[in-house]
Design an enzyme around this catalytic site. Sequence first.
Site, PDB file in Angstrom:
ATOM      1  N   LYS A 156      41.703   4.833  13.853  1.00 43.12           N
ATOM      2  CA  LYS A 156      42.070   5.693  12.718  1.00 43.12           C
ATOM      3  C   LYS A 156      40.772   5.990  11.980  1.00 43.12           C
ATOM      4  O   LYS A 156      40.395   5.295  11.028  1.00 43.12           O
ATOM      5  CB  LYS A 156      43.081   4.946  11.843  1.00 43.12           C
ATOM      6  CG  LYS A 156      44.189   5.842  11.327  1.00 43.12           C
ATOM      7  CD  LYS A 156      45.290   5.031  10.710  1.00 43.12           C
ATOM      8  CE  LYS A 156      45.923   5.725   9.522  1.00 43.12           C
ATOM      9  NZ  LYS A 156      46.497   7.040   9.760  1.00 43.12           N
TER      10      LYS A 156
HETATM   11  N1  PMP Z   1      49.367   9.155  14.931  1.00 45.26           N
HETATM   12  C1  PMP Z   1      48.477   9.491  13.973  1.00 45.26           C
HETATM   13  C2  PMP Z   1      47.410  10.469  14.288  1.00 45.26           C
HETATM   14  C3  PMP Z   1      48.575   8.894  12.695  1.00 45.26           C
HETATM   15  O1  PMP Z   1      47.699   9.216  11.743  1.00 45.26           O
HETATM   16  C4  PMP Z   1      49.621   7.967  12.438  1.00 45.26           C
HETATM   17  C5  PMP Z   1      49.767   7.371  11.075  1.00 45.26           C
HETATM   18  N2  PMP Z   1      49.016   6.196  10.925  1.00 45.26           N
HETATM   19  C6  PMP Z   1      50.494   7.650  13.483  1.00 45.26           C
HETATM   20  C7  PMP Z   1      50.344   8.266  14.714  1.00 45.26           C
HETATM   21  C8  PMP Z   1      51.561   6.604  13.296  1.00 45.26           C
HETATM   22  O2  PMP Z   1      50.986   5.330  13.252  1.00 45.26           O
HETATM   23  P1  PMP Z   1      51.652   4.136  12.415  1.00 45.26           P
HETATM   24  O3  PMP Z   1      53.024   4.020  12.925  1.00 45.26           O
HETATM   25  O4  PMP Z   1      50.829   2.947  12.709  1.00 45.26           O
HETATM   26  O5  PMP Z   1      51.609   4.552  10.998  1.00 45.26           O
END
Ligand code: PMP
Length: 306
Positions: A156
């Site tokens: 991220k």
């Molecule tokens: N894909 C992207 C590009 C994201 O930014 C997120 C949000 N964090 C997700 C998927 C979902 O991830 P998570 O379930 O860990 O929030």
Amino acid sequence: MLPKFAYFKGEIVPYEQAKVGVATHAFNYGTGAFGGLRAYWNAQEEQLYLFRPFDHFHRFLNSARLLLMEPKLTEDDLTAITVELLRKEGFRQNAYVRPLAYKSDEVIGVRLHDLQDEITIFSIPFDKYVKNDTGAHVTFSSWRRVDDNMIPARGKITGTYINSAFIKTDASNAGFDEALVLNVDGHLSEGSAMNFFMVRDGILLTPPVTDNILEGITRRTILELAENELDIKVRERSIDRTEVYLAEEIFLTGTAAQVTAVTRVDHRKIGSGEMGPVTERLRTLFEQAALGKNPTYKKWNYPVYE
Ligand code: PMP
């Protein structure tokens, strides 16, 4: 609404004091890594539960390591700081927590090496992210998802979110709630900030982590809930664009988006055009687990208050 406090340079300070200079490396070059987790308010128990903090902070630290950072804080340290921060905010409502690790030197020069890094954390009250979360209309984006050999989508990383921002804004300007994005190989990766699931021929499908997706914690949660609680086969495999049009059900998952039902893609009805039974069941299971109301999944709930 602004946060009242932030963890900044090793301590919790009033939010106004958590400031960086304009020459900061991460501000100029996108050299930061972040996380996003939710704290759910359980009104019956008068308790605020952080959802899967260890897993979120583990991914956060891995994202930082991809940028050659060497964070001194562990998953447990970060959880403890977050608990302290949330207690100071005194939230009695759902909240969103944003940890950010960033290259903090105030210098010119594009690189990852020979730079200092810092961690900051803040939190704000937070409810729905996708307004139309029981019947979203999405489109296929004309943008492509960043490839692992460009900027790793599994981390991220702040700079990567320009890719997500193009995807989201163009979809929104064209009148859609969200967009699905293909990777450079032409397979489906995810939404702008959420992972993708679909039901086809009664099987729950989601792209594998090698198709340039963020390794979502909600995705992992849904896979576990589906395997344990639903009488449905689950597969992680690459997905083609036209399979999506033929899906019986589609939903998107994310910390912000939670479980968002998609009922139309590019003006085509998905299934009956209403939220389907698998999506509805998983939405309820997820909500109960996140609120700390399902004893089987208490392992995911970290209480903030004593
Ligand atoms: N894909 C992207 C590009 C994201 O930014 C997120 C949000 N964090 C997700 C998927 C979902 O991830 P998570 O379930 O860990 O929030």
